[in-house]
Design an enzyme around this catalytic site. Structure first.
Site, mmCIF file in Angstrom:
data_model
loop_
_atom_site.group_PDB
_atom_site.id
_atom_site.type_symbol
_atom_site.label_atom_id
_atom_site.label_comp_id
_atom_site.label_asym_id
_atom_site.label_seq_id
_atom_site.Cartn_x
_atom_site.Cartn_y
_atom_site.Cartn_z
ATOM 1 N N ASP A 1 45.678 -34.336 13.432
ATOM 2 C CA ASP A 1 44.090 -34.047 13.251
ATOM 3 C C ASP A 1 45.305 -35.086 12.400
ATOM 4 O O ASP A 1 44.516 -35.322 10.722
ATOM 5 C CB ASP A 1 43.533 -33.079 12.767
ATOM 6 C CG ASP A 1 42.301 -33.455 12.561
ATOM 7 O OD1 ASP A 1 41.571 -35.366 12.461
ATOM 8 O OD2 ASP A 1 40.974 -33.088 12.442
ATOM 9 N N TYR B 1 32.224 -52.528 31.104
ATOM 10 C CA TYR B 1 32.046 -51.449 31.098
ATOM 11 C C TYR B 1 33.487 -50.879 31.330
ATOM 12 O O TYR B 1 34.222 -50.564 31.003
ATOM 13 C CB TYR B 1 31.300 -51.131 32.176
ATOM 14 C CG TYR B 1 31.390 -49.639 32.815
ATOM 15 C CD1 TYR B 1 29.709 -49.373 31.954
ATOM 16 C CD2 TYR B 1 31.724 -48.783 33.525
ATOM 17 C CE1 TYR B 1 29.469 -47.780 31.755
ATOM 18 C CE2 TYR B 1 31.339 -46.825 33.322
ATOM 19 C CZ TYR B 1 30.097 -47.404 32.639
ATOM 20 O OH TYR B 1 30.045 -45.245 32.654
ATOM 21 N N LYS C 1 37.462 -42.854 9.884
ATOM 22 C CA LYS C 1 37.595 -42.396 8.831
ATOM 23 C C LYS C 1 39.558 -43.438 8.005
ATOM 24 O O LYS C 1 39.498 -44.272 8.108
ATOM 25 C CB LYS C 1 38.442 -40.875 8.345
ATOM 26 C CG LYS C 1 37.022 -40.428 8.201
ATOM 27 C CD LYS C 1 37.773 -38.436 8.180
ATOM 28 C CE LYS C 1 36.897 -37.762 7.735
ATOM 29 N NZ LYS C 1 36.188 -37.862 6.529
ATOM 30 N N PHE D 1 38.471 -27.439 9.972
ATOM 31 C CA PHE D 1 37.441 -28.086 9.518
ATOM 32 C C PHE D 1 36.801 -28.090 10.139
ATOM 33 O O PHE D 1 36.458 -27.106 10.669
ATOM 34 C CB PHE D 1 37.695 -29.938 9.789
ATOM 35 C CG PHE D 1 36.829 -31.138 9.486
ATOM 36 C CD1 PHE D 1 36.648 -31.221 8.186
ATOM 37 C CD2 PHE D 1 35.770 -30.900 10.599
ATOM 38 C CE1 PHE D 1 35.849 -32.292 7.776
ATOM 39 C CE2 PHE D 1 35.082 -32.205 9.819
ATOM 40 C CZ PHE D 1 34.443 -32.617 8.651
ATOM 41 N N THR D 2 35.096 -28.004 9.603
ATOM 42 C CA THR D 2 34.094 -27.674 10.216
ATOM 43 C C THR D 2 33.775 -27.612 11.487
ATOM 44 O O THR D 2 33.708 -26.376 12.832
ATOM 45 C CB THR D 2 33.019 -28.264 9.272
ATOM 46 O OG1 THR D 2 32.552 -29.690 9.183
ATOM 47 C CG2 THR D 2 32.838 -27.634 7.937
ATOM 48 N N PHE E 1 24.899 -26.241 7.080
ATOM 49 C CA PHE E 1 24.392 -27.178 6.011
ATOM 50 C C PHE E 1 24.077 -28.592 6.378
ATOM 51 O O PHE E 1 24.156 -29.360 5.483
ATOM 52 C CB PHE E 1 25.997 -27.445 5.733
ATOM 53 C CG PHE E 1 26.930 -28.184 6.609
ATOM 54 C CD1 PHE E 1 27.762 -27.402 7.643
ATOM 55 C CD2 PHE E 1 27.967 -29.862 6.371
ATOM 56 C CE1 PHE E 1 29.213 -27.831 8.186
ATOM 57 C CE2 PHE E 1 28.429 -30.365 7.138
ATOM 58 C CZ PHE E 1 29.443 -29.163 8.337
ATOM 59 N N ARG F 1 31.334 -28.172 -0.348
ATOM 60 C CA ARG F 1 32.003 -28.043 0.268
ATOM 61 C C ARG F 1 32.290 -26.802 0.086
ATOM 62 O O ARG F 1 33.152 -25.929 -0.865
ATOM 63 C CB ARG F 1 33.645 -28.927 0.297
ATOM 64 C CG ARG F 1 33.241 -30.560 1.104
ATOM 65 C CD ARG F 1 33.234 -30.912 2.268
ATOM 66 N NE ARG F 1 32.606 -30.036 3.408
ATOM 67 C CZ ARG F 1 32.114 -30.245 4.991
ATOM 68 N NH1 ARG F 1 32.609 -31.681 5.215
ATOM 69 N NH2 ARG F 1 30.736 -30.098 4.887
HETATM 70 N N1 F0G Z 1 38.728 -33.739 11.292
HETATM 71 C C1 F0G Z 1 38.544 -34.530 10.296
HETATM 72 C C2 F0G Z 1 39.389 -33.849 9.683
HETATM 73 C C3 F0G Z 1 37.319 -34.957 9.680
HETATM 74 O O1 F0G Z 1 37.284 -34.801 8.042
HETATM 75 C C4 F0G Z 1 36.159 -34.870 10.188
HETATM 76 C C5 F0G Z 1 34.894 -35.785 9.614
HETATM 77 C C6 F0G Z 1 36.608 -34.576 11.338
HETATM 78 C C7 F0G Z 1 37.270 -33.882 12.214
HETATM 79 C C8 F0G Z 1 35.818 -35.585 12.568
HETATM 80 O O2 F0G Z 1 35.342 -36.754 12.620
HETATM 81 O O3 F0G Z 1 33.108 -37.086 12.142
HETATM 82 O O4 F0G Z 1 34.321 -38.994 13.730
HETATM 83 O O5 F0G Z 1 33.853 -36.085 14.467
HETATM 84 N N2 F0G Z 1 34.845 -35.224 8.411
HETATM 85 C C9 F0G Z 1 33.917 -36.022 7.960
HETATM 86 C C10 F0G Z 1 33.567 -35.700 6.222
HETATM 87 C C11 F0G Z 1 32.466 -35.694 8.584
HETATM 88 O O6 F0G Z 1 32.647 -36.221 5.790
HETATM 89 O O7 F0G Z 1 34.651 -35.053 5.613
HETATM 90 P P1 F0G Z 1 33.993 -37.254 13.217
#
Ligand code: F0G
Length: 482
Positions: free
Chosen positions: A223, A80, A266, A132-133, A455, A389
Site C-alpha cells: 500500500d 471515454y 495522498k 488501515f480502516t 467513525f 484514530r
Molecule cells: N491506505 C492508506 C494507508 C490510507 O491512508 C488510505 C486513506 C487508504 C488506503 C484509502 O485511500 O481514501 O483514497 O480511498 N487514508 C485517508 C486518511 C482517508 O485520512 O488517512 P482512499
C-alpha cells in the site's frame, strides 16, 4: 557581538513554495464552535467547513496543487477510451515503479476492493504490518481475516525505533506456520503506517519480508498511499540508503512487490488511485473488475483533469527538495509539543502530528473514547479539526463486543503545502492551553452507532456537561478574543 543562534531548515521548517492563490478562513467564536460540534454529533467528520478554522482532518484529496498541476489540468485529453492523459499517467507510473501494468481506480479503497475480491476468500488470512480502516473492512467483507504482525516497538507510543512500521519477521514465519501458506491470500505492507502515527518501514525490512514471501510462494502487496514520507525516512534514517536518490529508493522498493496500489488523493496530490503490477495473470484478473466498479480502463472513475494533475504530482512529490517538507513540519510540531510536556507519538512520522490521548486525558476510560473526546475539545478550543484514530475508528466484533484500540490518537494531519508556520504555532498554543485544562475534558458515548465504519457518520454525546465548562474557562482565559 552577542551570541546569535542561526537555524537550519530542520529547525525552521521551510515552505519550498510561495503562496499565489489563497482561500479566506473563518474562525467562529468559541460559543459557535460548541454549537457546531453539538450539531455534528461530537464527530469531527460531521462538521461543516464553514465552521472550521484549520482543517487537519486528513491530507486526503486536500493537498494544495501547484501551478504546474493546474496548468496540466487544462491540457487534459477527454475521452471515454484511449485518452492521451491516461497514457501520460501510465508512463509516469511506469517510470516511478518500473511496473508494466497499471489499472486506474477512483481512490485507494477502490483498489482495496479489487485486490480483496480477487485474492481473499472465506477463511483466508492476510498478514500485514498494520491494517488501515478501509483495508481491514474489504478483507473482512470477503470473508478473510487480518493478522497484525507489526514489531512490538510499533505500538509503543514513545520509542526511539526509527522504523516502527516494520513487520516482525518471526511473527510472519509463525503466522505462515500456523495457517499454512495455502490459506494466506497475500502479505500486505503499508508504507507510512497510518493508524500507528505515519510510521515508516525500512527497505531492509521489506527485503526480509520479500524473502519469506518468496520461500512460501506468497504474493507481496504494497500500500503506497503514504509512500512519499516513507521514502524520505528511508533516505535519512537508513544508513545504506543515504547515497541513493528518492527515485532510486522508490524503484528498489517497488521491485520487491507483486502488487502496488495507492490512493492518489495522498501520493499524487490529486484525487484518484491505481494498481500497478508486473504480473500479467494478476493484472488480467483485476482488470475484469475495473469496468464493473470504476469505469473504463483508461480512466477508472477519475476525471482526466485529476489524472493530469496526478502525473505532475508524482514528479513533484519525488523532488529531493520537496519530499522532506511535510515531515519537517511534523517534526517541528512534535518537538514543540514535547517541549511543553504534551504526549505525542515519537519519533515523528509522516502524515501528521499524533497526540497520545491515552496519556493526555488519562482520566477518561477507553470505552468513553479519549481520542474522540480530545478531538472535540481541540475543535472547541481553537476551531481546529483533527481526526480520532482510536477505539471509535475500530469496528465492533461480530458478537457485538467492542474491541479497544491499541492506541488512542488524535491525528492532526498536515496536508502538503497548505498550512503556514504561524498556523502550526497557533495549533501548538491551543494544545498547550488544552493540556493545562485537561481535567475539564471528559468522555463521549454513542447516540447513533452505524455497524460499518462508525467513525465516519456515528453520532455521540458528552457523558456530562463538560464542554460548557471548557467554553467558560476559555472565556475566562482569552477574554473577548475568538
Ligand atoms: N491506505 C492508506 C494507508 C490510507 O491512508 C488510505 C486513506 C487508504 C488506503 C484509502 O485511500 O481514501 O483514497 O480511498 N487514508 C485517508 C486518511 C482517508 O485520512 O488517512 P482512499
Amino acid at each position: 557581538m552577542a551570541d546569535i543562534k542561526f537555524f537550519t531548515e530542520e529547525q525552521i521548517p521551510l515552505e519550498m513554495h510561495k503562496v499565489r492563490i489563497v482561500q479566506k478562513l473563518n474562525l467562529p467564536p468559541v460559543e459557535r464552535r460548541l454549537e457546531a460540534i453539538t450539531e455534528a454529533g461530537n464527530n469531527t467528520f460531521l462538521l461543516k467547513n464553514r465552521d472550521i478554522f484549520l482543517d487537519m482532518l486528513t491530507d486526503s484529496g486536500v493537498n494544495a496543487m501547484s501551478d504546474r498541476q493546474l496548468a496540466a489540468m487544462l491540457v487534459a485529453d477527454d475521452s471515454y477510451a484511449g485518452s492521451e492523459t491516461f497514457t501520460r499517467l501510465e508512463e509516469k507510473i511506469r517510470q516511478l515503479f518500473g511496473t508494466r501494468y497499471f489499472l486506474p481506480a477512483h481512490q485507494g479503497r477502490a483498489c482495496e476492493n479489487i485486490i480483496a475480491q480477487i485474492l481473499v476468500s472465506p477463511g483466508s488470512v492476510v498478514p500485514m504490518n498494520y491494517h488501515f480502516t478501509t483495508t481491514g473492512a474489504h478483507i473482512c467483507l470477503n470473508g478473510g481475516q487480518i493478522e497484525e504482525l507489526l514489531i512490538d516497538a510499533g505500538l509503543n507510543v514513545n520509542s526511539n525505533h526509527p522504523f516502527k512500521g516494520n513487520m516482525d519477521i518471526d511473527k510472519l514465519c509463525s503466522c505462515i506456520g500456523k495457517y499454512g501458506a495455502d490459506n494466506i491470500a497475500f502479505v500486505r505492507m503499508e508504507a507510512g503506517t497510518n493508524l500507528i502515527g505515519g510510521q515508516p518501514f525500512s527497505l531492509e525490512n521489506l527485503a526480509e519480508v520479500k524473502k519469506v514471501c518468496d520461500e512460501h510462494g506468497l504474493i507481496l502487496v504494497l500500500d503506497a498511499s503514504l509512500l512519499a514520507d516513507n521514502l524520505y525516512f528511508i533516505k535519512i534514517r537508513e544508513k545504506r540508503c543515504q547515497n541513493l536518490s528518492i527515485k532510486e529508493i522508490a524503484r528498489k522498493l517497488a521491485s520487491m512487490c507483486d502488487i502496488i496500489y495507492f490512493s492518489g488523493r495522498k501520493l499524487g496530490c490529486a484525487r484518484g488511485g491505481g494498481i500497478c503490477t508486473n504480473d500479467k495473470a494478476l493484472y488480467e484478473k483485476m482488470r475484469e473488475l475495473v469496468p464493473l466498479y470504476e469505469g473504463f480502463l483508461t480512466y477508472g472513475g477519475m476525471s482526466v483533469r485529476e489524472m493530469e494533475a496526478m502525473a505532475v504530482g508524482f514528479e513533484e512529490t519525488m523532488d529531493e527538495n520537496v519530499i522532506g517538507q511535510a515531515p519537517r513540519f511534523i517534526a517541528y510540531m512534535t518537538e514543540e509539543l514535547l517541549n511543553h510536556g504534551i504526549p505525542v507519538v515519537t519519533p515523528p512520522g509522516g502524515l501528521g502530528c499524533h497526540i497520545n490521548a491515552l496519556e493526555f486525558v488519562d482520566h477518561i476510560p477507553q470505552h468513553e473514547y479519549p481520542a474522540g473526546a480530545l478531538a472535540v475539545a481541540l475543535y472547541i478550543a481553537g476551531g481546529i479539526r483533527g481526526m480520532e484514530r482510536g477505539t471509535i475508528s475500530e469496528q465492533r466484533n461480530p458478537d457485538g463486543t467492542e474491541p479497544l484500540a491499541n492506541m488512542e490518537l488524535l491525528r492532526l494531519a498536515l496536508p502538503r503545502r497548505v498550512f503556514t508556520l504561524s498556523q502550526i504555532k497557533y495549533t501548538i498554543d491551543r494544545l498547550v492551553w488544552l493540556y493545562q485544562n485537561r481535567h475539564l475534558i471528559e468522555g463521549l458515548s454513542f447516540t447513533e452507532e452505524p455497524k460499518i465504519m462508525r467513525f465516519f457518520f456515528g453520532r455521540l454525546k458528552p457523558v456530562s456537561p463538560w464542554q460548557k465548562k471548557l467554553v467558560a474557562k476559555f472565556r475566562q482565559d482569552f477574554g473577548a478574543s475568538l
